[in-house]
Design an enzyme around this catalytic site. Structure first.
Site, PDB file in Angstrom:
ATOM      1  N   GLU A   1       9.998 -18.128  18.514  1.00 42.77           N
ATOM      2  CA  GLU A   1      11.370 -18.656  18.593  1.00 42.77           C
ATOM      3  C   GLU A   1      12.084 -18.133  19.834  1.00 42.77           C
ATOM      4  O   GLU A   1      13.171 -17.556  19.755  1.00 42.77           O
ATOM      5  CB  GLU A   1      12.155 -18.329  17.320  1.00 42.77           C
ATOM      6  CG  GLU A   1      11.550 -18.990  16.107  1.00 42.77           C
ATOM      7  CD  GLU A   1      12.416 -18.828  14.865  1.00 42.77           C
ATOM      8  OE1 GLU A   1      12.620 -17.682  14.447  1.00 42.77           O
ATOM      9  OE2 GLU A   1      12.893 -19.845  14.348  1.00 42.77           O
ATOM     10  N   HIS A   2      11.421 -18.340  20.946  1.00 43.13           N
ATOM     11  CA  HIS A   2      12.016 -18.026  22.243  1.00 43.13           C
ATOM     12  C   HIS A   2      11.245 -18.794  23.310  1.00 43.13           C
ATOM     13  O   HIS A   2      10.199 -19.389  23.025  1.00 43.13           O
ATOM     14  CB  HIS A   2      12.003 -16.515  22.519  1.00 43.13           C
ATOM     15  CG  HIS A   2      10.651 -15.872  22.446  1.00 43.13           C
ATOM     16  ND1 HIS A   2      10.358 -14.834  21.588  1.00 43.13           N
ATOM     17  CD2 HIS A   2       9.503 -16.126  23.102  1.00 43.13           C
ATOM     18  CE1 HIS A   2       9.101 -14.474  21.740  1.00 43.13           C
ATOM     19  NE2 HIS A   2       8.553 -15.251  22.650  1.00 43.13           N
ATOM     20  N   ALA A   3      11.782 -18.768  24.518  1.00 47.34           N
ATOM     21  CA  ALA A   3      11.056 -19.280  25.688  1.00 47.34           C
ATOM     22  C   ALA A   3      10.951 -18.136  26.681  1.00 47.34           C
ATOM     23  O   ALA A   3      11.670 -17.132  26.573  1.00 47.34           O
ATOM     24  CB  ALA A   3      11.802 -20.463  26.299  1.00 47.34           C
TER      25      ALA A   3
ATOM     26  N   GLY B   1       8.828 -21.863  21.957  1.00 45.96           N
ATOM     27  CA  GLY B   1       7.658 -21.773  21.079  1.00 45.96           C
ATOM     28  C   GLY B   1       7.935 -20.989  19.819  1.00 45.96           C
ATOM     29  O   GLY B   1       8.755 -20.071  19.810  1.00 45.96           O
TER      30      GLY B   1
END
Lengths: 155, 155
Positions: free
Chosen positions: A71-73, A118
Site C-alpha cells: 500500500e505504497h509506491a 502496490g
C-alpha cells in the site's frame, strides 16, 4: 550423471518469457528454469534480464492471511517480486488502471518499476515473498498516501 | 496497526551479526529481521552489509536427498547462500581447512568469496536454496577440478 549445477546437461529447459501487464511498465517474468539431475535451477541475471541491479533484497514470511502489505509506491526504487513458497496476491495500480496477479511459483516474478501503487495480500500460511530492490531502504522514497500518488501521476 | 513493511513499528528487531568461519574470508550472517504486524521481514543491503553487488540470483529446489551439488570453486564470483525453506548442508574448503555449515533458516546466510571449494548436500525434501552471485554465469570462471583448485591455492 553430472552433479554440477551449471555444467550439467539438464533434462528440460524453459526459456525466459516476459509479458507486459499494461500497468506502467510492469511485467510478469516466467523465469528460465533447468530441470534435470539433480534438481531444478531457476536463474535471473541483472540488468540484462531484469532492468535494474539489486542493492537490497528482503524476505517476507509468517504473514497472517487477513493482512495487507505494501500500500505504497516508490519514487525511485525498482522491485522484482517472487513468491518462493506458497502464494500471495499482488495488486499494481498506475492511478488509471489496476491489475491483480497471483504469484504462486518460484519461477514466476513480477517486475515493478517506480511510481506503481502496490499491495500484497491473501498470503497463504506458508507463503514467502522474495523482493529484490534497486535502492537501499530510504523512507523518504516512499509515497505512502494514495491521494498524493494520484496527484503525482496526474502531473 | 500499521500495515506498512518499512514504516511499521515492529514488535521485535534482530540486528545483523557476522561470524567469520575461518575459511578464506567466508562468513555466516545472521540477518536482520523485523517481527511484528503483519509478518516477518528479513532485509539485506549490498554492498554495505554483504560485500558485493548481485548481478545474478538463482533458486535451487527439488534436489534429491542423496545428491551433491556444487563441487567447484569460482575464480571471481562472490556468492551469498540462504536456505529459504527446509535445510541443506554446505561445505567450504580453502585447500587447508574444511568447514561444514547447516543452513536451515531464511535469516541465516553464508557469504562465500572467490576461491573457496564448495559443495551442498543433505537437502531436505522441501529445501530451496537462494544464491546471490556477483557475476553473470560464465563457465570459464569455474574451477571444476579439486586438484587444479589445490594447485592454484598453493601458488
Amino acid at each position: 550423471m553430472s552433479r554440477k549445477e551449471d555444467a550439467r546437461t539438464p533434462a528440460a529447459v524453459e526459456e525466459l518469457s516476459i509479458t507486459e501487464t499494461g500497468i506502467g511498465g510492469s511485467a510478469l517474468y516466467r523465469l528460465r528454469h533447468f530441470t534435470g539431475p539433480p534438481g531444478t535451477l531457476s536463474p535471473v541475471e541483472f540488468p540484462r534480464e531484469i532492468p535494474f541491479i539489486p542493492r537490497r533484497y528482503f524476505l517476507i514470511y509468517d504473514v497472517p492471511a487477513n493482512a495487507i502489505r505494501g500500500e505504497h509506491a516508490h519514487r525511485q526504487c525498482h522491485q522484482f517480486l517472487v513468491c518462493v513458497r506458497g502464494s500471495c496476491c499482488v495488486s499494481i495500480d498506475d492511478a488509471l488502471n489496476k491489475h491483480e496477479i497471483v504469484l504462486e511459483r518460484p519461477d514466476l516474478g513480477l517486475y515493478v518499476p517506480p511510481m506503481i501503487w502496490g499491495a500484497q495480500y491473501n498470503y497463504s500460511k506458508d507463503a514467502m515473498l522474495l523482493v529484490l530492490a534497486s535502492t537501499h531502504y530510504d523512507p523518504t522514497e516512499y509515497v505512502q498516501s494514495y491521494d498524493e500518488f494520484r496527484s503525482l501521476m496526474q502531473r
